[in-house]
Design a protein around this motif. Structure first.
Motif, mmCIF file in Angstrom:
data_model
loop_
_atom_site.group_PDB
_atom_site.id
_atom_site.type_symbol
_atom_site.label_atom_id
_atom_site.label_comp_id
_atom_site.label_asym_id
_atom_site.label_seq_id
_atom_site.Cartn_x
_atom_site.Cartn_y
_atom_site.Cartn_z
ATOM 1 N N SER A 93 -46.809 -33.319 -62.302
ATOM 2 C CA SER A 93 -47.621 -33.141 -61.098
ATOM 3 C C SER A 93 -46.768 -33.151 -59.838
ATOM 4 O O SER A 93 -46.986 -32.351 -58.924
ATOM 5 C CB SER A 93 -48.685 -34.235 -61.008
ATOM 6 N N LEU A 97 -46.545 -30.169 -57.242
ATOM 7 C CA LEU A 97 -46.795 -30.384 -55.813
ATOM 8 C C LEU A 97 -45.613 -29.903 -54.977
ATOM 9 O O LEU A 97 -45.794 -29.253 -53.946
ATOM 10 C CB LEU A 97 -47.064 -31.870 -55.531
ATOM 11 N N THR A 99 -43.457 -27.612 -55.658
ATOM 12 C CA THR A 99 -43.314 -26.151 -55.698
ATOM 13 C C THR A 99 -44.576 -25.438 -55.215
ATOM 14 O O THR A 99 -44.681 -24.222 -55.332
ATOM 15 C CB THR A 99 -42.969 -25.680 -57.124
ATOM 16 N N HIS A 100 -45.528 -26.206 -54.689
ATOM 17 C CA HIS A 100 -46.793 -25.678 -54.147
ATOM 18 C C HIS A 100 -47.643 -24.950 -55.187
ATOM 19 O O HIS A 100 -48.441 -24.095 -54.842
ATOM 20 C CB HIS A 100 -46.529 -24.772 -52.937
ATOM 21 N N MET A 101 -47.455 -25.294 -56.455
ATOM 22 C CA MET A 101 -48.295 -24.740 -57.509
ATOM 23 C C MET A 101 -49.523 -25.621 -57.723
ATOM 24 O O MET A 101 -50.443 -25.253 -58.432
ATOM 25 C CB MET A 101 -47.491 -24.594 -58.803
ATOM 26 N N LEU A 102 -49.504 -26.793 -57.119
ATOM 27 C CA LEU A 102 -50.620 -27.731 -57.164
ATOM 28 C C LEU A 102 -50.808 -28.250 -55.746
ATOM 29 O O LEU A 102 -49.837 -28.498 -55.040
ATOM 30 C CB LEU A 102 -50.304 -28.899 -58.111
ATOM 31 N N ARG A 103 -52.058 -28.364 -55.347
ATOM 32 C CA ARG A 103 -52.307 -28.902 -54.009
ATOM 33 C C ARG A 103 -53.456 -29.898 -54.077
ATOM 34 O O ARG A 103 -54.301 -29.833 -54.959
ATOM 35 C CB ARG A 103 -52.599 -27.794 -53.007
ATOM 36 N N ILE A 104 -53.435 -30.799 -53.136
ATOM 37 C CA ILE A 104 -54.478 -31.810 -53.030
ATOM 38 C C ILE A 104 -55.458 -31.333 -51.974
ATOM 39 O O ILE A 104 -55.068 -31.008 -50.855
ATOM 40 C CB ILE A 104 -53.881 -33.177 -52.651
ATOM 41 N N ASP A 105 -56.729 -31.282 -52.344
ATOM 42 C CA ASP A 105 -57.767 -30.828 -51.429
ATOM 43 C C ASP A 105 -58.471 -32.055 -50.857
ATOM 44 O O ASP A 105 -59.396 -32.595 -51.465
ATOM 45 C CB ASP A 105 -58.752 -29.911 -52.152
#
Length: 195
Positions: A93, A97, A99-105
């Protein structure tokens, strides 16, 4: 080896059909899609039944063979597995995060804890089904026939390919699931516990 895997999956299909038929027959008329709630539990029950039949009745092997014996459920083993799983998921994770492939909304409505609890309850039978379906009996058969490396590689690839049915799959997401499968299989090998 192959006939055992084919028999296992055939028993899974028969068990799903039987359990689904029972569920449909017991639903009261006018109920709002009750099978959507129970389908994951039916799938889990079918793979448990198939594992029991193949392991205990056909092969006459102990539950230890698939990592479902009592020592595999000891608190120390469960904590070790949870820590290893948490580390692998946490590191993956963090990488996603970074690599900006996952983001927190942060604008999503509702409680993080509430959503985590709901997701855990909802996905627990699905996750246990997947583990039994891929890294339970089949993993054990492949490991006995061709070794742990072969078993780890084959089940990880199959695990990833089965997730191609997920919404909006692409090569990147399937590769991520293959890698996740590799780590889940490695945790199984280290802890000797499917739990």
């Amino acid at each position: 080896m192959v006939w055992r895997i084919v028999a296992f999956y055939a028993i899974c299909l028969v068990a799903v059909f039987v359990l689904q038929s029972i569920a449909v027959a017991t639903v009261r008329p006018g109920a709002a899609n009750p099978l959507s709630v129970t389908s994951q539990w039916i799938s889990l029950a079918s793979v448990i039944a198939a594992t029991w039949i193949m392991l205990r009745r056909i092969d006459n092997l102990p539950w230890r063979e698939v990592g479902l014996d009592r020592p595999a459920a000891s608190p120390l083993v469960l904590v070790k597995g949870a820590v290893l799983g948490g580390l692998t998921i946490g590191l993956a994770s963090l990488f996603l995060l970074a690599t900006h492939m996952l983001r927190i909304d942060a604008t999503a409505p509702g409680s993080w804890w509430g959503e985590a609890g709901h997701s855990t309850i909802f996905f627990l039978p699905a996750a246990f089904f997947e583990e039994l379906f891929i890294r339970g009996y089949v993993f054990a058969v492949l490991r006995r026939a061709a070794g742990w490396k072969f078993s780890l590689i084959v089940t990880s690839i199959v695990f990833g390919l089965l997730h191609a049915a997920n919404p909006n799959p692409d090569a990147e997401s399937i590769l991520a699931v293959i890698v996740a499968g590799f780590f889940l299989g490695a945790i199984l090998l280290v802890t000797r516990s499917l739990y």
